[in-house]
Write a protein that holds these residues in place. Structure first.
Motif, PDB file in Angstrom:
ATOM      1  N   THR A 115      52.944  49.355  56.859  1.00 16.21           N
ATOM      2  CA  THR A 115      53.737  50.083  55.878  1.00 16.21           C
ATOM      3  C   THR A 115      53.778  49.306  54.566  1.00 16.21           C
ATOM      4  O   THR A 115      53.672  48.076  54.560  1.00 16.21           O
ATOM      5  CB  THR A 115      55.190  50.311  56.363  1.00 16.21           C
ATOM      6  N   ARG A 116      53.923  50.031  53.490  1.00 13.36           N
ATOM      7  CA  ARG A 116      54.141  49.426  52.184  1.00 13.36           C
ATOM      8  C   ARG A 116      55.087  50.332  51.395  1.00 13.36           C
ATOM      9  O   ARG A 116      54.999  51.566  51.488  1.00 13.36           O
ATOM     10  CB  ARG A 116      52.833  49.289  51.385  1.00 13.36           C
ATOM     11  N   THR A 117      55.962  49.741  50.630  1.00  8.89           N
ATOM     12  CA  THR A 117      56.754  50.489  49.662  1.00  8.89           C
ATOM     13  C   THR A 117      56.101  50.282  48.305  1.00  8.89           C
ATOM     14  O   THR A 117      55.950  49.148  47.849  1.00  8.89           O
ATOM     15  CB  THR A 117      58.220  50.022  49.639  1.00  8.89           C
ATOM     16  N   ILE A 118      55.665  51.380  47.698  1.00  8.88           N
ATOM     17  CA  ILE A 118      54.869  51.317  46.470  1.00  8.88           C
ATOM     18  C   ILE A 118      55.643  51.928  45.315  1.00  8.88           C
ATOM     19  O   ILE A 118      56.249  52.994  45.451  1.00  8.88           O
ATOM     20  CB  ILE A 118      53.543  52.076  46.672  1.00  8.88           C
ATOM     21  N   ALA A 119      55.621  51.257  44.191  1.00 10.72           N
ATOM     22  CA  ALA A 119      56.329  51.736  42.998  1.00 10.72           C
ATOM     23  C   ALA A 119      55.485  52.803  42.306  1.00 10.72           C
ATOM     24  O   ALA A 119      54.933  52.595  41.214  1.00 10.72           O
ATOM     25  CB  ALA A 119      56.625  50.575  42.054  1.00 10.72           C
ATOM     26  N   ALA A 136      37.726  55.023  46.450  1.00  9.03           N
ATOM     27  CA  ALA A 136      36.689  53.995  46.461  1.00  9.03           C
ATOM     28  C   ALA A 136      37.123  52.715  45.757  1.00  9.03           C
ATOM     29  O   ALA A 136      36.517  51.655  45.962  1.00  9.03           O
ATOM     30  CB  ALA A 136      35.420  54.532  45.805  1.00  9.03           C
ATOM     31  N   ARG A 137      38.176  52.806  44.954  1.00 11.84           N
ATOM     32  CA  ARG A 137      38.650  51.624  44.227  1.00 11.84           C
ATOM     33  C   ARG A 137      39.509  50.705  45.084  1.00 11.84           C
ATOM     34  O   ARG A 137      39.685  49.539  44.753  1.00 11.84           O
ATOM     35  CB  ARG A 137      39.433  52.071  42.987  1.00 11.84           C
ATOM     36  N   TRP A 138      40.024  51.210  46.203  1.00  7.76           N
ATOM     37  CA  TRP A 138      40.839  50.342  47.060  1.00  7.76           C
ATOM     38  C   TRP A 138      40.373  50.292  48.513  1.00  7.76           C
ATOM     39  O   TRP A 138      40.722  49.372  49.251  1.00  7.76           O
ATOM     40  CB  TRP A 138      42.309  50.770  47.012  1.00  7.76           C
ATOM     41  N   ILE A 139      39.552  51.257  48.926  1.00  4.64           N
ATOM     42  CA  ILE A 139      39.046  51.269  50.299  1.00  4.64           C
ATOM     43  C   ILE A 139      37.580  51.701  50.280  1.00  4.64           C
ATOM     44  O   ILE A 139      37.207  52.731  50.844  1.00  4.64           O
ATOM     45  CB  ILE A 139      39.934  52.184  51.166  1.00  4.64           C
ATOM     46  N   PRO A 140      36.714  50.907  49.635  1.00  8.08           N
ATOM     47  CA  PRO A 140      35.310  51.296  49.463  1.00  8.08           C
ATOM     48  C   PRO A 140      34.520  51.234  50.773  1.00  8.08           C
ATOM     49  O   PRO A 140      34.922  50.556  51.729  1.00  8.08           O
ATOM     50  CB  PRO A 140      34.799  50.257  48.463  1.00  8.08           C
ATOM     51  N   TRP A 200      43.499  46.659  57.518  1.00  3.91           N
ATOM     52  CA  TRP A 200      44.434  47.586  56.891  1.00  3.91           C
ATOM     53  C   TRP A 200      45.476  46.859  56.055  1.00  3.91           C
ATOM     54  O   TRP A 200      45.870  47.340  54.986  1.00  3.91           O
ATOM     55  CB  TRP A 200      45.125  48.448  57.954  1.00  3.91           C
ATOM     56  N   SER A 201      45.928  45.712  56.517  1.00  3.73           N
ATOM     57  CA  SER A 201      46.898  44.948  55.731  1.00  3.73           C
ATOM     58  C   SER A 201      46.320  44.583  54.368  1.00  3.73           C
ATOM     59  O   SER A 201      46.979  44.727  53.329  1.00  3.73           O
ATOM     60  CB  SER A 201      47.304  43.675  56.484  1.00  3.73           C
ATOM     61  N   ASN A 202      45.066  44.154  54.372  1.00  2.00           N
ATOM     62  CA  ASN A 202      44.389  43.803  53.129  1.00  2.00           C
ATOM     63  C   ASN A 202      44.193  45.024  52.234  1.00  2.00           C
ATOM     64  O   ASN A 202      44.426  44.973  51.016  1.00  2.00           O
ATOM     65  CB  ASN A 202      43.036  43.166  53.464  1.00  2.00           C
ATOM     66  N   ARG A 203      43.796  46.146  52.811  1.00  2.00           N
ATOM     67  CA  ARG A 203      43.534  47.356  52.027  1.00  2.00           C
ATOM     68  C   ARG A 203      44.826  47.971  51.469  1.00  2.00           C
ATOM     69  O   ARG A 203      44.835  48.502  50.352  1.00  2.00           O
ATOM     70  CB  ARG A 203      42.800  48.391  52.879  1.00  2.00           C
ATOM     71  N   LEU A 204      45.913  47.919  52.233  1.00  2.00           N
ATOM     72  CA  LEU A 204      47.178  48.454  51.725  1.00  2.00           C
ATOM     73  C   LEU A 204      47.720  47.596  50.588  1.00  2.00           C
ATOM     74  O   LEU A 204      48.328  48.114  49.643  1.00  2.00           O
ATOM     75  CB  LEU A 204      48.201  48.542  52.856  1.00  2.00           C
ATOM     76  N   ASP A 205      47.480  46.306  50.654  1.00  3.92           N
ATOM     77  CA  ASP A 205      47.847  45.439  49.527  1.00  3.92           C
ATOM     78  C   ASP A 205      47.038  45.817  48.292  1.00  3.92           C
ATOM     79  O   ASP A 205      47.564  45.839  47.166  1.00  3.92           O
ATOM     80  CB  ASP A 205      47.594  43.968  49.881  1.00  3.92           C
ATOM     81  N   ALA A 206      45.747  46.115  48.497  1.00  2.92           N
ATOM     82  CA  ALA A 206      44.896  46.521  47.378  1.00  2.92           C
ATOM     83  C   ALA A 206      45.359  47.837  46.772  1.00  2.92           C
ATOM     84  O   ALA A 206      45.363  48.005  45.542  1.00  2.92           O
ATOM     85  CB  ALA A 206      43.451  46.641  47.846  1.00  2.92           C
ATOM     86  N   LYS A 208      48.454  49.056  46.844  1.00  2.00           N
ATOM     87  CA  LYS A 208      49.726  48.786  46.152  1.00  2.00           C
ATOM     88  C   LYS A 208      49.460  48.168  44.767  1.00  2.00           C
ATOM     89  O   LYS A 208      50.060  48.591  43.771  1.00  2.00           O
ATOM     90  CB  LYS A 208      50.577  47.848  46.997  1.00  2.00           C
ATOM     91  N   THR A 209      48.564  47.220  44.720  1.00  2.00           N
ATOM     92  CA  THR A 209      48.213  46.574  43.444  1.00  2.00           C
ATOM     93  C   THR A 209      47.601  47.587  42.478  1.00  2.00           C
ATOM     94  O   THR A 209      47.944  47.627  41.288  1.00  2.00           O
ATOM     95  CB  THR A 209      47.229  45.408  43.671  1.00  2.00           C
ATOM     96  N   LEU A 210      46.688  48.424  42.979  1.00  2.00           N
ATOM     97  CA  LEU A 210      46.022  49.415  42.140  1.00  2.00           C
ATOM     98  C   LEU A 210      47.022  50.376  41.503  1.00  2.00           C
ATOM     99  O   LEU A 210      46.949  50.625  40.282  1.00  2.00           O
ATOM    100  CB  LEU A 210      45.013  50.205  42.991  1.00  2.00           C
ATOM    101  N   LEU A 211      47.936  50.907  42.272  1.00  2.00           N
ATOM    102  CA  LEU A 211      48.862  51.908  41.760  1.00  2.00           C
ATOM    103  C   LEU A 211      49.972  51.303  40.910  1.00  2.00           C
ATOM    104  O   LEU A 211      50.435  51.936  39.944  1.00  2.00           O
ATOM    105  CB  LEU A 211      49.471  52.691  42.922  1.00  2.00           C
ATOM    106  N   GLU A 212      50.388  50.120  41.229  1.00  2.00           N
ATOM    107  CA  GLU A 212      51.498  49.521  40.481  1.00  2.00           C
ATOM    108  C   GLU A 212      51.050  48.858  39.186  1.00  2.00           C
ATOM    109  O   GLU A 212      51.836  48.724  38.253  1.00  2.00           O
ATOM    110  CB  GLU A 212      52.230  48.500  41.357  1.00  2.00           C
ATOM    111  N   ASP A 213      49.772  48.464  39.123  1.00  2.00           N
ATOM    112  CA  ASP A 213      49.269  47.807  37.914  1.00  2.00           C
ATOM    113  C   ASP A 213      48.562  48.766  36.969  1.00  2.00           C
ATOM    114  O   ASP A 213      48.177  48.378  35.858  1.00  2.00           O
ATOM    115  CB  ASP A 213      48.286  46.688  38.300  1.00  2.00           C
TER     116      ASP A 213
END
Length: 214
Positions: A115-119, A136-140, A200-206, A208-213
Motif C-alpha cells: 500500500t501507499r498513500t499518494i498525494a 511505462a514511466r514507473w512500471i516499464p 512491487w515495493s520498488n515500483r510503488l515507490d516509483a 509515488k515519486t512520479l505523481l507527487e513530483d
C-alpha cells in the motif's frame, strides 16, 4: 521498622524499572499490531472498519483458527459485512498471523501486497495504471490485461504470465490524497512471491515519486 539496605533499594528500583519497561514493550510491540500482509492496521481499519488487533480478536472469539479458509472468509463477509476482496485479505492475514499457513501463502498459491498513500487525486493514480505511456514511466517492460475495472476505484488485472492476478484498489482520502492497495495473487512459488514483494515495493515507490513530483 528496619531500614532497607542500599543494595536492597537498588534492587527494588531496578526491578520496578524492568517491570515498567516490560509492560511498555508488551503494550507497544504487540504482535497483532502494525503492518500485516503489506497493509497497515490504519489502512485495514479505513477499508473494513476494524484494525488488525480487532480482526484477530474477533476471529479468535469465533474460533476461526479451527475453520477452513473458505469458512473464515465467509465469516468476515457475512457477519462483519466486509466486501469479498477484503474478506479474503483479512482471512489470509489472520491465517498467517496464527501460523496456519506460510508467509504469503494463500488457498490459491502465494500472494503479496503493498500500500501507499499518494498525494494525488484518485483519478490521477488510476490513470497511471490505465494509460500505457504513463504506466511505462514507473512500471516499464510489463504487459497485462484488464479483466474488470471501476474507475477510479478498482481494477482487476491478468498479469503477463497469464496465470497470476493483480487487484488494484483506490481509496480517496480527501484533499487530493489517495490510498493505493495492490495485491498480486496466484503466484506459483514462495521464492517468486518474495521476489514480487520486493519488486512491487520498488515500483510503488516509483509511482509515488512520479505523481507527487510531477
Amino acid at each position: 521498622m528496619a531500614r532497607m539496605k542500599p543494595t536492597a533499594r537498588v534492587t527494588a528500583r531496578t526491578s520496578a524499572k524492568s517491570t515498567r519497561e516490560t509492560t511498555r514493550e508488551t503494550t507497544t510491540k504487540s504482535p497483532d499490531s502494525g503492518t500485516w500482509g503489506g497493509i497497515s492496521s490504519a489502512a485495514v481499519e479505513k477499508a473494513t472498519g476494524r484494525g488488525w488487533p480487532v480482526w484477530f480478536r474477533e476471529f479468535d472469539r469465533a474460533g476461526a483458527a479451527k475453520l477452513s479458509h473458505k469458512a473464515i472468509a465467509q465469516l468476515a463477509h457475512e457477519r462483519f459485512a466486509v466486501p469479498p476482496w477484503w474478506s479474503q485479505m483479512v482471512t489470509v492475514v489472520y491465517e498467517q498471523a496464527r501460523g496456519l499457513r506460510k508467509k504469503h501463502q494463500t488457498a490459491e498459491g502465494y500472494s503479496v501486497s503493498g500500500t501507499r498513500t499518494i498525494a494525488a487525486p484518485a483519478r490521477e493514480v488510476w490513470r497511471a495504471f490505465e494509460d500505457k505511456k504513463l504506466r511505462a514511466r514507473w512500471i516499464p517492460g510489463t504487459r497485462w490485461t484488464v479483466t474488470t475495472a471501476t474507475e477510479p476505484k478498482s481494477m482487476r488485472i491478468l498479469w503477463n504470465d497469464d496465470t497470476s492476478r493483480v487487484d488494484v484498489m483506490l481509496y480517496a482520502k480527501g484533499a487530493g490524497r489517495t490510498m493505493l492497495s495492490v495485491q498480486h495473487r496466484k503466484i506459483g512459488t514462495e521464492k517468486e512471491a518474495k521476489r514480487q514483494k520486493a519488486w512491487w515495493s520498488n515500483r510503488l515507490d516509483a509511482l509515488k515519486t512520479l505523481l507527487e513530483d510531477s
